[in-house]
Scaffold this motif. Structure first.
Motif, PDB file in Angstrom:
ATOM      1  N   ASP A  63       0.831  -1.210   0.000  1.00 14.56           N
ATOM      2  CA  ASP A  63       0.000   0.000   0.000  1.00 14.56           C
ATOM      3  C   ASP A  63       0.862   1.253   0.000  1.00 14.56           C
ATOM      4  O   ASP A  63       0.531   2.248  -0.667  1.00 14.56           O
ATOM      5  CB  ASP A  63      -0.930  -0.012   1.208  1.00 14.56           C
ATOM      6  N   THR A  64       1.950   1.233   0.745  1.00 16.34           N
ATOM      7  CA  THR A  64       2.837   2.398   0.815  1.00 16.34           C
ATOM      8  C   THR A  64       3.477   2.688  -0.532  1.00 16.34           C
ATOM      9  O   THR A  64       3.473   3.824  -1.017  1.00 16.34           O
ATOM     10  CB  THR A  64       3.914   2.174   1.891  1.00 16.34           C
ATOM     11  N   ARG A  66       2.504   1.637  -3.540  1.00 22.38           N
ATOM     12  CA  ARG A  66       1.490   1.979  -4.552  1.00 22.38           C
ATOM     13  C   ARG A  66       1.075   3.437  -4.451  1.00 22.38           C
ATOM     14  O   ARG A  66       0.996   4.151  -5.460  1.00 22.38           O
ATOM     15  CB  ARG A  66       0.265   1.074  -4.384  1.00 22.38           C
ATOM     16  N   GLU A  67       0.799   3.897  -3.237  1.00 16.75           N
ATOM     17  CA  GLU A  67       0.278   5.248  -3.059  1.00 16.75           C
ATOM     18  C   GLU A  67       1.317   6.322  -3.354  1.00 16.75           C
ATOM     19  O   GLU A  67       0.974   7.396  -3.837  1.00 16.75           O
ATOM     20  CB  GLU A  67      -0.278   5.412  -1.644  1.00 16.75           C
ATOM     21  N   GLN A  68       2.591   6.028  -3.068  1.00 11.00           N
ATOM     22  CA  GLN A  68       3.598   7.066  -3.317  1.00 11.00           C
ATOM     23  C   GLN A  68       4.281   6.912  -4.678  1.00 11.00           C
ATOM     24  O   GLN A  68       4.992   7.814  -5.121  1.00 11.00           O
ATOM     25  CB  GLN A  68       4.648   7.081  -2.212  1.00 11.00           C
ATOM     26  N   THR A  77       7.462  10.378   2.780  1.00  9.30           N
ATOM     27  CA  THR A  77       6.739   9.110   2.669  1.00  9.30           C
ATOM     28  C   THR A  77       5.693   9.003   3.778  1.00  9.30           C
ATOM     29  O   THR A  77       5.974   9.315   4.937  1.00  9.30           O
ATOM     30  CB  THR A  77       7.697   7.913   2.766  1.00  9.30           C
ATOM     31  N   ARG A  78       4.507   8.544   3.413  1.00  8.86           N
ATOM     32  CA  ARG A  78       3.445   8.249   4.369  1.00  8.86           C
ATOM     33  C   ARG A  78       3.363   6.724   4.487  1.00  8.86           C
ATOM     34  O   ARG A  78       3.031   6.037   3.509  1.00  8.86           O
ATOM     35  CB  ARG A  78       2.116   8.838   3.931  1.00  8.86           C
ATOM     36  N   ARG A  80       1.745   3.439   5.173  1.00 14.49           N
ATOM     37  CA  ARG A  80       0.347   3.028   5.178  1.00 14.49           C
ATOM     38  C   ARG A  80       0.177   1.608   5.703  1.00 14.49           C
ATOM     39  O   ARG A  80       1.069   0.769   5.576  1.00 14.49           O
ATOM     40  CB  ARG A  80      -0.243   3.145   3.774  1.00 14.49           C
ATOM     41  N   ASN A  84      -4.893   0.570   4.316  1.00 12.91           N
ATOM     42  CA  ASN A  84      -4.582   1.774   3.540  1.00 12.91           C
ATOM     43  C   ASN A  84      -4.811   3.056   4.331  1.00 12.91           C
ATOM     44  O   ASN A  84      -5.187   4.089   3.785  1.00 12.91           O
ATOM     45  CB  ASN A  84      -5.368   1.824   2.224  1.00 12.91           C
ATOM     46  N   ARG A  85      -4.571   2.985   5.640  1.00 13.73           N
ATOM     47  CA  ARG A  85      -4.613   4.178   6.479  1.00 13.73           C
ATOM     48  C   ARG A  85      -3.179   4.601   6.792  1.00 13.73           C
ATOM     49  O   ARG A  85      -2.275   3.765   6.891  1.00 13.73           O
ATOM     50  CB  ARG A  85      -5.364   3.902   7.784  1.00 13.73           C
ATOM     51  N   VAL A  86      -2.964   5.903   6.956  1.00 17.00           N
ATOM     52  CA  VAL A  86      -1.633   6.405   7.283  1.00 17.00           C
ATOM     53  C   VAL A  86      -1.326   6.106   8.739  1.00 17.00           C
ATOM     54  O   VAL A  86      -2.078   6.485   9.650  1.00 17.00           O
ATOM     55  CB  VAL A  86      -1.533   7.918   7.015  1.00 17.00           C
TER      56      VAL A  86
END
Length: 212
Positions: A63-64, A66-68, A77-78, A80, A84-86
């Motif tokens: 998830d991390t 993919r999102e970034q 970087t967030r 996750r 899929n929550r930070v």
């Protein structure tokens, strides 16, 4: 991305040294900032994150990434979860790049990668298992050992999509800093690896600092 912190070590509410091969297992509260400090350089810190409210929610590399849209982690970087929550934000980083693809060393992987006589050597999975066994109150089990981050570890992606373990890009005094967005269990194995360059073949201590 290199980004310096504005926080002062003397203002930290927690300051712990983690020896080479030891583990660190603590809960940090939402709003607190955690710093992992590479004291002597080129030391890998294999790290797992879980929601303190529900440990079935944990850091997700997929998830991390993919999102970034980037396989490496650094300032901005967030991190996750599998929901899929930070969980945490990397708010400062003086190393510049961290691995989340290479996984953690284990007695089994030591045998496959290096030699049968390396199987007995201590590994990060051993440290995590010991931490879980000594802290049953957190409700973790070996099934909860999944995606991890290798802070300070240099694992380049090859042109054909493979991974290589290379000399570290960290140095004495480099650090990464994370701000928790939820109450988070932090489980770190200060890697004891002697067989690849991730620790410069010489495991050394790290320091953990926390600001309220």
């Amino acid at each position: 991305m290199i980004k310096e912190s504005t926080l002062k070590p003397e203002d930290a509410s927690v300051r712990d040294t983690v020896g080479a091969g030891d583990y660190y297992l603590k809960v940090i509260k939402a709003g607190q900032t955690l710093r992992i400090l590479d004291l002597e350089g080129n030391q890998a810190a294999d790290t797992l994150f879980y929601s303190a409210d529900d440990p079935t929610e944990r850091y997700s590399a997929m998830d991390t990434i993919r999102e970034q849209g980037n396989a490496y982690l650094s300032a901005g970087t967030r991190l996750r979860s599998n929901y899929n929550r930070v969980m945490l934000d990397i708010v400062a980083d003086t190393c510049g790049r961290h691995d989340t693809l290479g996984g953690a060393c284990a007695t089994e992987s030591n045998t496959v990668r290096y030699d049968l006589d390396k199987r007995h050597m201590h590994a990060c999975r051993d440290s995590w298992m010991l931490a879980i066994a000594e802290h049953e109150e957190l409700g973790l089990s070996k099934r909860d050992i999944t995606h991890n981050i290798n802070f300070f570890m240099n694992v380049p992606i090859t042109p054909d999509g493979g991974l290589t373990f290379e000399d570290g890009i960290s140095a004495p005094g480099k650090y990464v800093e994370l701000k928790a967005q939820m109450d988070t269990i932090v489980l770190i194995s200060n890697c004891p690896q002697l067989n690849n360059p991730c620790n410069g073949y010489d495991p050394t201590p790290i320091e953990i600092l926390v600001w309220d």
